[in-house]
Structures are given as C-alpha cells and as structure tokens.
Write a protein that holds these residues in place. Structure first.
Motif, PDB file in Angstrom:
ATOM      1  N   GLU A   1       0.823  -1.205   0.000  1.00  0.00           N
ATOM      2  CA  GLU A   1       0.000   0.000   0.000  1.00  0.00           C
ATOM      3  C   GLU A   1       0.860   1.261   0.000  1.00  0.00           C
ATOM      4  OE1 GLU A   1      -0.197  -2.480   2.055  1.00  0.00           O
ATOM      5  OE2 GLU A   1      -2.154  -3.431   1.730  1.00  0.00           O
ATOM      6  N   ARG A   2       1.965   1.221   0.749  1.00  0.00           N
ATOM      7  CA  ARG A   2       2.847   2.379   0.823  1.00  0.00           C
ATOM      8  C   ARG A   2       3.593   2.589  -0.489  1.00  0.00           C
ATOM      9  NH1 ARG A   2       7.364   3.623   5.530  1.00  0.00           N
ATOM     10  NH2 ARG A   2       8.584   5.113   4.335  1.00  0.00           N
ATOM     11  N   LEU A   3       4.003   1.485  -1.126  1.00  0.00           N
ATOM     12  CA  LEU A   3       4.652   1.592  -2.434  1.00  0.00           C
ATOM     13  C   LEU A   3       3.745   2.322  -3.420  1.00  0.00           C
ATOM     14  CD1 LEU A   3       6.207  -1.978  -2.762  1.00  0.00           C
ATOM     15  CD2 LEU A   3       7.488   0.165  -2.911  1.00  0.00           C
ATOM     16  N   ILE A   4       2.456   1.959  -3.412  1.00  0.00           N
ATOM     17  CA  ILE A   4       1.510   2.581  -4.331  1.00  0.00           C
ATOM     18  C   ILE A   4       1.295   4.053  -3.968  1.00  0.00           C
ATOM     19  CG2 ILE A   4      -0.834   2.517  -5.239  1.00  0.00           C
ATOM     20  CD1 ILE A   4       0.856   0.138  -6.073  1.00  0.00           C
ATOM     21  N   THR A   5       1.176   4.337  -2.674  1.00  0.00           N
ATOM     22  CA  THR A   5       0.929   5.708  -2.220  1.00  0.00           C
ATOM     23  C   THR A   5       2.063   6.648  -2.622  1.00  0.00           C
ATOM     24  OG1 THR A   5      -0.369   4.911  -0.348  1.00  0.00           O
ATOM     25  CG2 THR A   5       0.481   7.153  -0.203  1.00  0.00           C
ATOM     26  N   GLU A   6       3.307   6.164  -2.542  1.00  0.00           N
ATOM     27  CA  GLU A   6       4.466   7.000  -2.858  1.00  0.00           C
ATOM     28  C   GLU A   6       4.727   7.102  -4.351  1.00  0.00           C
ATOM     29  OE1 GLU A   6       7.136   6.210   1.175  1.00  0.00           O
ATOM     30  OE2 GLU A   6       7.731   5.329  -0.740  1.00  0.00           O
ATOM     31  N   SER A   7       3.965   6.364  -5.144  1.00  0.00           N
ATOM     32  CA  SER A   7       4.205   6.304  -6.589  1.00  0.00           C
ATOM     33  C   SER A   7       4.253   7.698  -7.223  1.00  0.00           C
ATOM     34  CB  SER A   7       3.091   5.484  -7.252  1.00  0.00           C
ATOM     35  OG  SER A   7       3.270   5.432  -8.646  1.00  0.00           O
ATOM     36  N   GLY A   8       5.324   7.934  -7.969  1.00  0.00           N
ATOM     37  CA  GLY A   8       5.484   9.175  -8.717  1.00  0.00           C
ATOM     38  C   GLY A   8       6.147  10.297  -7.959  1.00  0.00           C
ATOM     39  N   LYS A   9       6.236  10.189  -6.636  1.00  0.00           N
ATOM     40  CA  LYS A   9       6.746  11.285  -5.831  1.00  0.00           C
ATOM     41  C   LYS A   9       8.264  11.212  -5.683  1.00  0.00           C
ATOM     42  CE  LYS A   9       2.458  11.291  -3.141  1.00  0.00           C
ATOM     43  NZ  LYS A   9       1.845  11.038  -1.815  1.00  0.00           N
ATOM     44  N   GLY A  10       8.902  12.370  -5.855  1.00  0.00           N
ATOM     45  CA  GLY A  10      10.336  12.464  -5.666  1.00  0.00           C
ATOM     46  C   GLY A  10      10.690  13.707  -4.894  1.00  0.00           C
ATOM     47  N   GLU A  11      11.988  13.948  -4.731  1.00  0.00           N
ATOM     48  CA  GLU A  11      12.444  15.143  -4.027  1.00  0.00           C
ATOM     49  C   GLU A  11      12.174  16.373  -4.895  1.00  0.00           C
ATOM     50  OE1 GLU A  11      13.897  15.609  -1.042  1.00  0.00           O
ATOM     51  OE2 GLU A  11      13.678  13.504  -0.456  1.00  0.00           O
ATOM     52  N   GLY A  12      11.283  17.259  -4.457  1.00  0.00           N
ATOM     53  CA  GLY A  12      11.066  18.515  -5.150  1.00  0.00           C
ATOM     54  C   GLY A  12      10.170  18.450  -6.364  1.00  0.00           C
ATOM     55  N   GLY A  13       9.590  17.290  -6.670  1.00  0.00           N
ATOM     56  CA  GLY A  13       8.735  17.193  -7.843  1.00  0.00           C
ATOM     57  C   GLY A  13       8.189  15.793  -8.003  1.00  0.00           C
TER      58      GLY A  13
END
Length: 490
Positions: free
Chosen positions: A31-43
């Motif tokens: 679930e956490r892998l999916i939630t963090e999908s696409g997010k990076g540092e600053g963008g």
C-alpha cells in the motif's frame, strides 16, 4: 484515483510492519509503495506513456546488441544449434516475463524487481536485487555502447571509406586507448532523456521501427544465400555448447522488463505494463530465431569466430554489394542507440526508487519541476556508464550483465509466489497461469542458465555483491526511511 494508482484491497491479515522482524528482513507494505508512486524530491514523475510507448521501451531496451553483435560470439559456442540456444534463452526469459507481468500489474512503481522484492522478501534482499539491477542496466548500457561503436565503423567504412583508428574506437585491452563512439552514444541518449519521458519515448519508438525494419531486410536478402549444408551437423558441440551459448545469448533478452521501470509514468499501468512486457518478449523472440536461422544458413558456423559485425558481413558476402551491408550497419547504429536510450532510462528510474527509500543518496530522487525528469540522477548515471563503455571490453561486460540479471529474475519468480500468499486479494492486471508451477520453472531455468557462465564471471559477480553489501551496511541500513519511526507512521 485513476485505475493505475488504486491501492490493493487490504488483506485479512496485513503485514505488521518492519518492527515485527529484524532490520534486514523489514518489508515495505504494498500500500505504501503505491501511495508513494510518482513522488520524488522537489517534484513528481509524469504519467504520459501508453501501451505502445511502453512496449517500445521494452523492445528498445532488448533488441539490439544481442542479435547484431553477441550473435558472433555465440555461434562458435553452439554451431547451428545457436537457434536452439536462442529458444532456451527465450524460455528462460518467458517464465520470468510472466512473473514480471503479474508483479508490474500489481505493484506499478518505478523500482521494478527491486520494489517487488522489498514488498515480499525484505530490505536486504531488495538491496541485493537493486545492486544486481545496477549491474544489469548500468553495465549493459556500457556493453551495448561498445557494440554501437563497432557498427559505426562499418557504416563509416561503407559510406566514406574511413574508419576510426583503434586508439579511438577500442578500449584498453582490445588494442585501443578509449572507445570514443561508445562514450558519444551514451551522452546522446542522456540529452534525449533530459528532455522528458514522453519526448524520449517518442524518439525511442521511431528507432524501434527502424531496427525492426533493418532485421526484416536482413532476412529477406540473406535468405537467398542459405545453404542446407550449413545446418549440418546441427549440434557439433553437443548440449553443453547449447547451454554455454544460451547463457551468452541471455544477454540478448535483457531489457524486456524495462517497461516495468516506467510504472510511475504509465497512464494505465495495471492494464498496460503486463501487456507491454509480454508483447515485447514475443516480438523479440520471433525476430531473434528468424535472424539466427537465416544467418547460420547463409554462412558456415566456423566463419563466425572473431566476427563482431557478423550480419553486415553476411549481407555483403551474399549479395556481393557493399550497399546492403551499409544499410544494415545504418539500421544497427540506430538499433543499438535505441537500446542505450531505453536501458539508461530504466537505470535512472530504479535508482530513483532506491533513493526515495533512503538506501542511496537523495540526489538520485530529485525531480526537475519543469521536465519531470530526475536530472541529477540522469547526469550521474550517464557519466558512469559512459566511462565504462569507453574503457571496458564488450565480452566481459555482457557476461557480467547476464549473471546479475539472471539472479534478479530468479528472485522475481519467488516474489510472485510470496505476494500471492501475503496479498491474495490485491488488484492484479495479470495473473501468471499455473502458479506456482510456472514461477518455479522460471526460477529453475535462471539457475540452470547461470551454470553456463564461466568461473571468472562468477568471481566478478561475487566481488560485485560483496561491494554492494559493504555499501548497504555502511550507508543504506542507517539511512533507510523504512527504519525511521516518523516514516513508519506515514
């Protein structure tokens, strides 16, 4: 949320978190892998890729040096039975491709098998897989770039009668000082990647069409020179020769999993990633077997020894005209450049995921706001791969890449079985049929193929793993976001 980012349904007995076991076996919840999908540092990465662009990424990462260059190394190991070796290597890849398809449709994130094992086997295993993927993607970029330089020389010789001197077109150990063309093609791929995922995917799709056309042209022309006697004896070096050749040729299939690294930039990843992975492998396998059958039929297998640009030589010998070999060399230059582009893309996205988890420095997960590209990541990886390509010979690079990939593929097959047990109700875009039988066969084929690699390759792989473990225990384990209490609560 759209279909591609909907988290899996919760299970009756969800994973209790990394605190339940040792730090080395703590797992990252799906679930956490999916939630963090696409997010990076600053963008954030941008979802802009459809099924055909994803398929082109996998074909682009796969179809290239293996058939244009490594074929010349594999034929002397198996004779005409190199066709059977391609089939064996293809089956090894097929079972793993089915497992990749299920996992990519269940956990559509950028980390590929690194993320899959993080969710199923724990952090240490995930790190080892990520380290193997650096070997698979990063080192194969260098190996492919070396092959590009060989065909560039063929093209220059056939068009303007000029070839680059060995000092500038071969690495130390192969009679040169630096492989300048290999460095140049890596830097060109870097420039395209910095423009954005959609732009580089479009350029890759155009190059994929060109290289498929070049291989079909080879088959249509070279088939006129096929002689039945060239197929006899079919297996002059026995089953052992086929096994050795299959291990070498597995390098030709590396890359079909590249679409899985685009999980956070696909518009509909649950549906499109499995389709792209399987479709790309089918297309590539058919082309490989067709080209191999025509090549060994048109030229005696003994003549392949020392022939790095074998297909171009066959074209010229069959037709008696240099123009055909020039056209094939042009197709090969485009084809291999496409591999460099697609594989370099995959490497940057895997490192993006590892950095987001804290296992490597955060600079690799920093996303440029305007282009949606991990810019610093791309620059660093390109510089590293460019130096490898300029200074290391092709043969050793190909074997080292194969063993790292086979190890990662073996554990992906295990991950499918584990995820079926721990998340039986998770949303899946594809399911491996006859599980756990087919994943078990995929694991067995990978292990069997690894036995065909020589002792030196195993030694290099062992040293690579030791180096990776040193980095993990001195940096990764202490910086892991999964190990921070305030991150656990997120």
């Amino acid at each position: 949320m759209d279909q591609g980012t909907t988290p899996p349904a919760p299970d009756p007995a969800p994973y209790r978190g990394p605190g339940a076991g040792s730090r080395l076996t703590r797992r990252k919840p799906v679930e956490r892998l999916i939630t963090e999908s696409g997010k990076g540092e600053g963008g954030a990465l941008r979802r802009s890729l459809g099924v055909w662009q994803l398929t082109s990424i996998s074909i682009g990462a796969t179809l290239g040096t293996g058939i244009f260059v490594v074929l010349g190394e594999a034929v002397p190991e198996a004779g005409p039975a190199v066709i059977a070796a391609f089939v064996v290597a293809g089956f090894t890849a097929l079972f793993s491709a089915l497992s990749y398809a299920e996992l990519a449709g269940t956990i559509p994130v950028a980390g590929s098998s690194y993320s899959y094992t993080y969710a199923t086997m724990g952090e240490l295993t995930a790190w080892v897989i990520g380290w193997c993927l650096i070997l698979e993607y990063g080192v194969s970029v260098a190996a492919v770039a070396v092959g590009w330089g060989q065909y560039l020389n063929e093209l220059l010789d056939g068009t303007i009668g000029v070839t680059l001197p060995d000092a500038l077109s071969a690495p130390p150990g192969d009679g040169g000082v630096v492989n300048l063309p290999a460095l140049v093609v890596v830097l060109l791929a870097m420039v395209l990647l910095l423009g954005g995922a959609r732009e580089s995917a479009t350029a890759n799709a155009v190059m994929v069409v060109v290289k498929i056309s070049a291989l079909l042209m080879f088959c249509a022309v070279a088939v006129t020179g096929v002689r039945a006697g060239n197929y006899a004896p079919f297996m002059p070096l026995g089953v052992a020769g086929v096994n050795v050749a299959a291990a070498t040729l597995f390098f030709s299939y590396i890359g079909f999993d590249a679409a899985s690294t685009a999980g956070e930039e696909a518009r509909n990843p649950r549906r499109d990633l499995p389709r792209a992975i399987i479709l790309s492998l089918v297309i590539v396998t058919v082309l490989y077997c067709l080209v191999a059958a025509v090549a060994v039929g048109a030229m005696p297998w003994q003549d392949f020894t020392g022939s790095e640009a074998a297909l171009a030589g066959i074209m010229e010998e069959v037709t008696g005209h240099a123009v055909w070999s020039v056209l094939l060399a042009l197709g090969a230059v485009v084809a291999i450049a496409s591999v460099v582009l697609a594989v370099l893309y995959g490497q940057t996205r895997i490192l993006f995921s590892m950095a987001r988890d804290g296992l490597i420095p955060a600079v690799f997960s920093r996303v440029h706001q305007r282009t949606g590209v991990p810019r610093a990541n791309t620059l660093i990886v390109s510089a590293f791969c460019g130096l490898l390509a300029a200074l290391i010979p092709l043969g050793r690079l190909a074997d080292a890449t194969s063993i790292g990939t086979l190890f990662a593929f073996a554990l992906v097959n295990v991950s499918v079985v584990i995820l079926r047990r721990t998340h039986p109700r998770a949303t899946r875009g594809f399911r491996v049929p006859l599980s756990p039988l087919l994943p078990a066969l995929g694991f067995a084929f990978c292990v069997w193929t690894m036995t065909g690699l020589d002792a030196v390759t195993w030694t290099v792989f062992g040293l690579w793993l030791v180096g990776g473990l040193v980095i993990y225990f001195t940096y990764g384990i202490h910086h892991s976001r999964l190990g921070r209490p305030h991150e656990e609560a997120r």
